[in-house]
Design an enzyme around this catalytic site. Structure first.
Site, mmCIF file in Angstrom:
data_model
loop_
_atom_site.group_PDB
_atom_site.id
_atom_site.type_symbol
_atom_site.label_atom_id
_atom_site.label_comp_id
_atom_site.label_asym_id
_atom_site.label_seq_id
_atom_site.Cartn_x
_atom_site.Cartn_y
_atom_site.Cartn_z
ATOM 1 C CG HIS A 12 -69.542 13.602 20.200
ATOM 2 N ND1 HIS A 12 -69.489 13.309 21.539
ATOM 3 C CD2 HIS A 12 -70.045 14.855 20.114
ATOM 4 C CE1 HIS A 12 -69.924 14.338 22.249
ATOM 5 N NE2 HIS A 12 -70.279 15.289 21.408
ATOM 6 C CG ASP A 28 -65.381 3.303 19.027
ATOM 7 O OD1 ASP A 28 -64.589 3.883 18.254
ATOM 8 O OD2 ASP A 28 -65.384 3.498 20.252
HETATM 9 O O1 T3D Z 1 -65.532 7.354 25.137
HETATM 10 C C1 T3D Z 1 -64.807 6.405 24.708
HETATM 11 O O2 T3D Z 1 -63.690 6.172 25.164
HETATM 12 C C2 T3D Z 1 -65.282 5.538 23.593
HETATM 13 C C3 T3D Z 1 -64.571 5.817 22.355
HETATM 14 C C4 T3D Z 1 -63.382 5.257 22.094
HETATM 15 C C5 T3D Z 1 -62.665 5.566 20.853
HETATM 16 C C6 T3D Z 1 -61.181 5.343 20.946
HETATM 17 O O3 T3D Z 1 -60.483 5.998 20.223
HETATM 18 S S1 T3D Z 1 -60.576 4.199 22.040
HETATM 19 C C7 T3D Z 1 -58.823 4.228 21.687
HETATM 20 C C8 T3D Z 1 -58.132 5.379 22.364
HETATM 21 N N1 T3D Z 1 -56.773 5.506 21.948
HETATM 22 C C9 T3D Z 1 -55.784 4.722 22.387
HETATM 23 O O4 T3D Z 1 -55.989 3.776 23.125
HETATM 24 C C10 T3D Z 1 -54.391 5.082 21.967
HETATM 25 C C11 T3D Z 1 -53.496 5.249 23.199
HETATM 26 N N2 T3D Z 1 -52.185 5.715 22.809
HETATM 27 C C12 T3D Z 1 -51.221 4.889 22.387
HETATM 28 O O5 T3D Z 1 -51.392 3.687 22.246
HETATM 29 C C13 T3D Z 1 -49.905 5.513 22.086
HETATM 30 O O6 T3D Z 1 -49.818 6.739 22.786
HETATM 31 C C14 T3D Z 1 -49.698 5.781 20.586
HETATM 32 C C15 T3D Z 1 -49.439 4.439 19.875
HETATM 33 C C16 T3D Z 1 -50.893 6.469 19.955
HETATM 34 C C17 T3D Z 1 -48.461 6.698 20.382
HETATM 35 O O7 T3D Z 1 -47.370 6.136 21.045
HETATM 36 P P1 T3D Z 1 -46.075 7.037 21.262
HETATM 37 O O8 T3D Z 1 -45.020 6.145 21.853
HETATM 38 O O9 T3D Z 1 -45.741 7.731 19.984
HETATM 39 O O10 T3D Z 1 -46.497 8.177 22.291
HETATM 40 P P2 T3D Z 1 -46.785 7.986 23.840
HETATM 41 O O11 T3D Z 1 -45.511 8.255 24.601
HETATM 42 O O12 T3D Z 1 -47.476 6.729 24.143
HETATM 43 O O13 T3D Z 1 -47.799 9.175 24.115
HETATM 44 C C18 T3D Z 1 -47.356 10.536 24.159
HETATM 45 C C19 T3D Z 1 -48.274 11.265 25.110
HETATM 46 O O14 T3D Z 1 -49.604 11.278 24.578
HETATM 47 C C20 T3D Z 1 -48.370 10.583 26.477
HETATM 48 O O15 T3D Z 1 -48.569 11.579 27.454
HETATM 49 P P3 T3D Z 1 -47.343 12.096 28.356
HETATM 50 O O16 T3D Z 1 -46.760 10.910 29.024
HETATM 51 O O17 T3D Z 1 -46.380 12.726 27.394
HETATM 52 O O18 T3D Z 1 -47.968 13.076 29.308
HETATM 53 C C21 T3D Z 1 -49.644 9.763 26.343
HETATM 54 O O19 T3D Z 1 -50.259 9.489 27.591
HETATM 55 C C22 T3D Z 1 -50.501 10.733 25.542
HETATM 56 N N3 T3D Z 1 -51.588 10.031 24.837
HETATM 57 C C23 T3D Z 1 -51.463 9.135 23.859
HETATM 58 N N4 T3D Z 1 -52.672 8.716 23.467
HETATM 59 C C24 T3D Z 1 -53.550 9.384 24.226
HETATM 60 C C25 T3D Z 1 -52.867 10.227 25.104
HETATM 61 N N5 T3D Z 1 -53.506 11.004 25.975
HETATM 62 C C26 T3D Z 1 -54.837 10.949 26.007
HETATM 63 N N6 T3D Z 1 -55.557 10.168 25.178
HETATM 64 C C27 T3D Z 1 -54.973 9.376 24.279
HETATM 65 N N7 T3D Z 1 -55.721 8.620 23.445
#
Ligand code: T3D
Length: 261
Positions: free
Chosen positions: A86, A143
């Site tokens: 993907h 990545d």
């Molecule tokens: O297969 C593989 O995994 C390999 C490929 C990897 C590629 C990648 O992209 S790895 C990186 C993945 N992404 C992250 O690590 C980002 C994680 N998220 C954050 O760091 C923060 O959420 C943000 C900075 C993006 C936003 O922060 P904020 O304060 O605006 O929002 P929040 O409160 O953290 O998140 C709101 C909701 O979205 C929350 O859920 P809830 O509590 O309301 O039920 C949070 O868990 C959800 N959410 C945020 N990012 C993700 C997510 N849910 C699923 N996947 C996410 N990536």
């Protein structure tokens, strides 16, 4: 269930919209497959001469859906081949698209979501947008091309800082770094991206494709090879209808009309 990725063509512009707003447009296997198909479709459609990539809701895209990812880890599937199946084809498809691609960054872009924007040719950001590399926050390395794109956009030192510290970068700071082309108020983003896309879609599409090819090639070669590539591309463009017509229009002091041929 609404489509996770929308594809719409208006005039000569295709808009690809990540459409899982309740999950901040995080990417499931289904969404990634749909995105891959949309990118392929934009490439293949010769009537499309510019592409906009954007998201619905408050996020652009927060990368991999970590709920799906956790389930895969728990069931022993690990990454389930998703980079090769993907992410890599999507990034190669955006970067190698033979027409300009604009990221209209409406909100937070994290992890592979940020990588998507970096693979586009131009980024217009809403004042509400932010970028975070995110990978090291969950114990991963970059990545989706970020190790390649980010250092070319901001230089090695800043790329290392952004990847190691994974701190959020506001839209204004991103503009100062040269990461984004322009920052606009949130309610003007869609029109600004559309205006830019239409301007590019009315331009010399083959020349734009050659610009992209020349830059990508030159970034990995020496001057001698880059000169050869430029000569090859310029030879092909010299035979294009757009070049002939634009040269004639210049001499007649008229505005050129580009057909993309
Ligand atoms: O297969 C593989 O995994 C390999 C490929 C990897 C590629 C990648 O992209 S790895 C990186 C993945 N992404 C992250 O690590 C980002 C994680 N998220 C954050 O760091 C923060 O959420 C943000 C900075 C993006 C936003 O922060 P904020 O304060 O605006 O929002 P929040 O409160 O953290 O998140 C709101 C909701 O979205 C929350 O859920 P809830 O509590 O309301 O039920 C949070 O868990 C959800 N959410 C945020 N990012 C993700 C997510 N849910 C699923 N996947 C996410 N990536």
């Amino acid at each position: 269930m609404p489509d996770s990725v929308l594809y719409e063509v208006t005039g000569r512009v295709a808009t690809i919209t990540l459409n899982r707003p309740d999950a901040l447009n995080s990417l499931t296997a289904e969404a990634k497959q749909a995105l891959r198909e949309a990118v392929d479709r934009a490439r293949e459609d010769t009537a499309v001469r510019a592409v906009v990539l954007t998201g619905t809701g408050r996020a652009f895209c927060v990368g991999q859906d970590l709920r799906e990812h956790a389930a895969n880890l728990a069931s022993g599937k690990a990454l389930d081949g998703t980079l090769v199946r993907h992410y890599n084809p999507v990034i190669a498809g955006l970067a190698g698209m033979p027409k300009p691609v604009i990221a209209a960054v409406n909100g937070v872009a994290a992890g592979a979501g940020a990588s998507l924007t970096f693979a586009c040719d131009l980024r217009i950001a809403s004042q509400k947008a932010s970028f975070t590399t995110a990978f090291t926050g969950i114990g991963l390395a970059p990545d989706s091309g970020m190790s390649w794109t980010l250092q070319r956009l901001v230089g090695y030192a800043k790329a290392a800082e952004l990847l190691l510290l994974a701190e959020p970068v506001t839209a204004e700071d991103a503009a100062r770094l040269g990461l984004v082309h322009r920052v606009v108020p949130a309610d003007e983003l869609s029109d600004a991206a559309r205006d830019l896309a239409e301007r590019l879609a009315a331009g010399p599409t083959r020349a734009y494709a050659a610009v992209k090819e020349a830059l990508a090639y030159a970034s990995g070669t020496g001057l001698a090879e880059a000169l050869e590539k430029e000569a090859e591309l310029q030879d092909a463009l010299a035979a294009s209808t757009d070049h002939t017509n634009a040269t004639e229009a210049f001499l007649k002091k008229e505005r050129p009309t580009f057909t993309g041929h």
